[in-house]
Enzyme design. Structure first.
Site, PDB file in Angstrom:
ATOM      1  N   GLN A 207       0.820  -1.214   0.000  1.00 36.54           N
ATOM      2  CA  GLN A 207       0.000   0.000   0.000  1.00 36.54           C
ATOM      3  C   GLN A 207       0.852   1.261   0.000  1.00 36.54           C
ATOM      4  O   GLN A 207       0.314   2.371   0.109  1.00 36.54           O
ATOM      5  CB  GLN A 207      -0.931   0.000   1.216  1.00 36.54           C
ATOM      6  CG  GLN A 207      -1.944  -1.133   1.233  1.00 36.54           C
ATOM      7  CD  GLN A 207      -2.996  -1.019   0.144  1.00 36.54           C
ATOM      8  OE1 GLN A 207      -3.248   0.066  -0.380  1.00 36.54           O
ATOM      9  NE2 GLN A 207      -3.615  -2.137  -0.212  1.00 36.54           N
TER      10      GLN A 207
ATOM     11  N   LYS B  26      -1.661  -3.085  -7.805  1.00 38.35           N
ATOM     12  CA  LYS B  26      -2.129  -1.911  -7.073  1.00 38.35           C
ATOM     13  C   LYS B  26      -1.449  -0.626  -7.550  1.00 38.35           C
ATOM     14  O   LYS B  26      -1.797   0.465  -7.106  1.00 38.35           O
ATOM     15  CB  LYS B  26      -1.885  -2.090  -5.573  1.00 38.35           C
ATOM     16  CG  LYS B  26      -2.625  -3.272  -4.944  1.00 38.35           C
ATOM     17  CD  LYS B  26      -2.345  -3.370  -3.453  1.00 38.35           C
ATOM     18  CE  LYS B  26      -2.843  -4.679  -2.856  1.00 38.35           C
ATOM     19  NZ  LYS B  26      -4.304  -4.794  -2.883  1.00 38.35           N
TER      20      LYS B  26
END
Length: 418
Positions: free
Chosen positions: A213, A236
């Site tokens: 993240q 991501k």
């Protein structure tokens, strides 16, 4: 349109992402707020994937024909791009996996099979945190069960931060590995890397950072982090699915045993024994994710051209605005930090006594895509006494107008459930 300081040229960027023009549910334009689960892909990445399959498709490393040489150059070129993106001292420290979960499992298994001084056994300890994604919990539970090592973890404060008050009890002279997330996927919390790494180094423990993240959203410098391993995933960060990265210090990769056996990771093979290729190939058994690596390389090019510092500033502005607007929604409780300081662009919340699944379904009917559930971080939900959360997560193409759409959608949810 609401103007915020630090925003990118959102209109120009959004033109690169075809899916953001998608219309759903009776003509509603998609509002995509599920970026912590996966990002959308720009045309530059889609074009790179198509070109690879149409012009260069072949297996890598072993062929001498033109297609094999082209495929190998593209695959290894992607490794060069990733190494530069994370400021790795050497390209040979970059290992391609299929996702961050495999990267984390790779390290856990290496340590379980390693010789001293790296071996994890019943006399040693493993340290993680209560805010980890399941991918950074389950591998360590499995390793603990197999070896008898003791698994310990840092708890959470009421405001969604790591509780480091007992750091000397969690990370001790027996600790072999400390594995923790740089940015929480459920709460957005940015963790205090320096304090944890310093304590681990004081006791001689290795450090693994889950940057899944972080890599898409902020500059990532593995040398500055001071860790021994860093894991992240491609899907991501504008790349394709099926590609992950493990960075590890060269001397560790040389000393630790391979995780998987097969083609390409070997030096010599006889019926009695085998010797292994140097890193990174030592850890890349079989046909690797070639096209996916090419796509990841294109994603790195795309993000680098925009600038990771500019992306971070854009997301900070969007996140700060979202927190401000969410505070206007009656009965809404943010799970995690309630300011934009030291937090990423994922915001989880509960809305009164309305189940998050119901919130997500009604938002979907408005064309708003969020994530609901425990986000593969169930211990966090248990810690705060909730069954699940609704999570809105933002990226470089997110706009203030999409935040406003979310707030309007939540008002519709409240009205729907009375």
């Amino acid at each position: 349109m609401t103007q915020l300081p630090g925003l990118l040229d959102i209109e120009a960027i959004r033109k690169d992402f075809p899916l953001l023009d998608r219309v759903v549910h009776d003509g509603k334009k998609i509002v995509y707020l599920d970026n912590a689960a996966t990002s959308q892909k720009p045309r530059q990445v889609l074009d790179a994937l198509n070109e690879y399959y149409e012009q260069h498709n072949a297996n890598v490393h072993r062929g001498v024909h033109v297609l094999a040489e082209e495929a190998t150059a593209l695959y290894e070129g992607a490794r060069d791009k990733v190494a530069a993106f994370i400021n790795a001292p050497s390209r040979d420290e970059v290992i391609f996996t299929k996702n961050a979960s495999e990267s984390l499992n790779l390290v856990a298994n290496m340590l379980g099979w390693a010789d001293e001084p790296y071996r994890v056994d019943r006399e040693t300890e493993i340290a993680i945190t209560e805010m980890e994604h399941h991918s950074n919990i389950v591998p360590w539970q499995l390793l603990s069960q197999r070896t008898g090592a003791k698994l310990k973890w840092f708890g959470l404060t009421d405001d969604g931060r790591l509780d480091l008050s007992n750091i000397e009890e969690v990370i001790t002279e027996k600790t072999k590995i400390v594995s923790f997330t740089l940015v929480s996927n459920i709460m957005g919390t940015v963790n205090p890397v320096e304090a944890i790494v310093r304590r681990a180094q004081d006791v001689g423990a290795l450090v693994l950072i889950d940057a899944s993240q972080a890599a898409p959203h902020m500059p990532l410098d593995v040398q500055a982090l001071g860790a021994d391993f860093v894991a992240f995933t491609g899907h991501k960060m504008c790349g394709p699915t099926g590609i992950g990265v493990l960075w590890g210090r060269q001397e560790l990769l040389e000393d630790l045993p391979p995780f998987l056996g097969g083609g390409e990771m070997i030096e010599t093979v006889s019926m009695h024994a085998s010797t292994y290729a140097p890193a990174p190939h030592k850890f890349e058994a079989g046909t690797p994710p070639i096209a996916q690596a090419v796509g990841l390389g294109a994603a790195v090019d795309y993000l680098t051209a925009i600038g990771m510092d500019k992306i971070a500033a854009h997301e900070h502005a969007i996140t700060e605005y979202a927190i401000k607007r969410l505070a206007e929604v009656p009965d809404l409780r943010i799970i995690g930090p309630t300011t934009a300081e030291d937090r990423g662009a994922a915001i989880s919340f509960v809305l009164g006594d309305i189940h998050p699944h119901d919130v997500g379904q009604v938002l979907d009917e408005q064309g708003i895509a969020v994530r609901v559930g425990h986000h593969c971080a169930r211990p966090v939900c248990l810690r705060y006494g909730i069954p699940a959360t609704t999570r809105a997560s933002f990226y470089l193409y997110s706009s203030p107008a999409e935040v406003d759409a979310l707030i309007d959608g939540l008002e519709h949810v409240r009205n729907f459930f009375g």
